[in-house]
Design a protein around this motif. Structure first.
Motif, PDB file in Angstrom:
ATOM      1  N   ILE A   1      27.032  47.523  31.791  1.00  0.00           N
ATOM      2  CA  ILE A   1      27.955  46.450  31.426  1.00  0.00           C
ATOM      3  C   ILE A   1      29.033  46.970  30.485  1.00  0.00           C
ATOM      4  N   ALA A   2      28.669  47.829  29.544  1.00  0.00           N
ATOM      5  CA  ALA A   2      29.662  48.408  28.625  1.00  0.00           C
ATOM      6  C   ALA A   2      30.687  49.252  29.396  1.00  0.00           C
ATOM      7  N   GLU A   3      30.233  50.018  30.384  1.00  0.00           N
ATOM      8  CA  GLU A   3      31.162  50.799  31.207  1.00  0.00           C
ATOM      9  C   GLU A   3      32.097  49.885  31.985  1.00  0.00           C
ATOM     10  N   LEU A   4      31.550  48.797  32.527  1.00  0.00           N
ATOM     11  CA  LEU A   4      32.389  47.843  33.248  1.00  0.00           C
ATOM     12  C   LEU A   4      33.417  47.224  32.301  1.00  0.00           C
ATOM     13  N   ARG A   5      32.972  46.823  31.112  1.00  0.00           N
ATOM     14  CA  ARG A   5      33.883  46.186  30.149  1.00  0.00           C
ATOM     15  C   ARG A   5      34.974  47.132  29.672  1.00  0.00           C
ATOM     16  N   ALA A   6      34.735  48.429  29.759  1.00  0.00           N
ATOM     17  CA  ALA A   6      35.754  49.396  29.363  1.00  0.00           C
ATOM     18  C   ALA A   6      36.928  49.411  30.352  1.00  0.00           C
ATOM     19  N   ILE A   7      36.704  48.906  31.576  1.00  0.00           N
ATOM     20  CA  ILE A   7      37.764  48.945  32.580  1.00  0.00           C
ATOM     21  C   ILE A   7      38.213  47.579  33.078  1.00  0.00           C
ATOM     22  N   THR A   8      37.420  46.524  32.808  1.00  0.00           N
ATOM     23  CA  THR A   8      37.770  45.218  33.347  1.00  0.00           C
ATOM     24  C   THR A   8      37.085  44.109  32.557  1.00  0.00           C
ATOM     25  N   ARG A   9      37.421  42.879  32.899  1.00  0.00           N
ATOM     26  CA  ARG A   9      36.782  41.707  32.282  1.00  0.00           C
ATOM     27  C   ARG A   9      35.447  41.453  32.973  1.00  0.00           C
ATOM     28  N   VAL A  10      34.399  41.215  32.201  1.00  0.00           N
ATOM     29  CA  VAL A  10      33.054  40.980  32.729  1.00  0.00           C
ATOM     30  C   VAL A  10      32.485  39.727  32.076  1.00  0.00           C
ATOM     31  N   GLU A  11      31.912  38.863  32.895  1.00  0.00           N
ATOM     32  CA  GLU A  11      31.223  37.670  32.376  1.00  0.00           C
ATOM     33  C   GLU A  11      29.768  37.766  32.783  1.00  0.00           C
TER      34      GLU A  11
ATOM     35  N   VAL B   1      26.104  39.408  36.541  1.00  0.00           N
ATOM     36  CA  VAL B   1      27.420  39.538  35.924  1.00  0.00           C
ATOM     37  C   VAL B   1      28.491  39.374  36.991  1.00  0.00           C
ATOM     38  N   THR B   2      29.653  38.906  36.566  1.00  0.00           N
ATOM     39  CA  THR B   2      30.823  38.859  37.433  1.00  0.00           C
ATOM     40  C   THR B   2      31.877  39.755  36.809  1.00  0.00           C
ATOM     41  N   ALA B   3      32.354  40.720  37.600  1.00  0.00           N
ATOM     42  CA  ALA B   3      33.345  41.678  37.124  1.00  0.00           C
ATOM     43  C   ALA B   3      34.639  41.508  37.905  1.00  0.00           C
ATOM     44  N   ASP B   4      35.744  41.462  37.197  1.00  0.00           N
ATOM     45  CA  ASP B   4      37.052  41.427  37.851  1.00  0.00           C
ATOM     46  C   ASP B   4      37.321  42.779  38.506  1.00  0.00           C
ATOM     47  N   VAL B   5      37.938  42.737  39.660  1.00  0.00           N
ATOM     48  CA  VAL B   5      38.360  43.944  40.358  1.00  0.00           C
ATOM     49  C   VAL B   5      39.881  43.967  40.310  1.00  0.00           C
ATOM     50  N   VAL B   6      40.435  45.041  39.773  1.00  0.00           N
ATOM     51  CA  VAL B   6      41.888  45.186  39.711  1.00  0.00           C
ATOM     52  C   VAL B   6      42.284  46.541  40.267  1.00  0.00           C
ATOM     53  N   ASP B   7      43.514  46.624  40.700  1.00  0.00           N
ATOM     54  CA  ASP B   7      44.014  47.811  41.381  1.00  0.00           C
ATOM     55  C   ASP B   7      44.212  49.002  40.457  1.00  0.00           C
ATOM     56  N   ASP B   8      44.478  48.762  39.195  1.00  0.00           N
ATOM     57  CA  ASP B   8      44.823  49.845  38.277  1.00  0.00           C
ATOM     58  C   ASP B   8      43.656  50.229  37.377  1.00  0.00           C
TER      59      ASP B   8
END
Length: 148
Positions: free
Chosen positions: A134-144, A73-80
């Motif tokens: 993956i669901a936890e990641l998707r709750a905070i950022t975009r995941v592919e 998976v690729t997860a976006d990393v954002v500051d907020d």
């Protein structure tokens, strides 16, 4: 000052706001941070991908897939990231779901005193545990998720 350029490194250094045009029309506008961290238009995504190189190319993905049998998976990393923490916080809890992970590719940048980027990760474990991470990641950022 208005600067017209295709050189996104110049945009990162000088601009507070970005307007993206395609075929003579404005297709996207906003803060420089928002543009680089989450481009809204296809043209914007192509510009940013060519500049940041924080995501693996199709050839890199093929090579990674050959050596890593888990789910990628690729997860976006954002500051907020908010109260739940960021991608790192989610991954630190992955073992609670019976999931291990390996960082395969990525890049983190800073702009306007905030960070952004993407991390490509291999997740290994039972499917239900991986689905939970993956669901936890998707709750905070975009995941592919990369197809096998």
């Amino acid at each position: 000052i208005v600067v017209i350029t295709h050189e996104l490194d110049v945009v990162r250094e000088l601009a507070d706001r970005v307007v993206v045009m395609s075929a003579g029309r404005v297709v996207e506008q906003g803060s420089t941070y928002d543009f680089f961290s989450a481009p809204a238009s296809e043209v914007g995504r192509a510009f940013v991908a060519a500049t940041l190189r924080d995501r693996p190319s199709p050839e890199d993905l093929e090579r990674l897939r050959a050596g890593h049998p888990g789910r990628i998976v690729t997860a976006d990393v954002v500051d907020d990231a908010g109260e739940s923490g960021g991608v790192g916080s989610v991954l630190s809890r992955a073992a609670q779901h019976g999931v291990s992970f390996e960082l395969l590719f990525g890049g983190i940048s800073a702009l306007q005193s905030r960070v952004f980027g993407a991390l490509t990760i291999e997740l290994r474990g039972v499917d239900a545990g991986i689905d939970a991470v993956i669901a936890e990641l998707r709750a905070i950022t975009r995941v592919e998720e990369t197809a096998k």
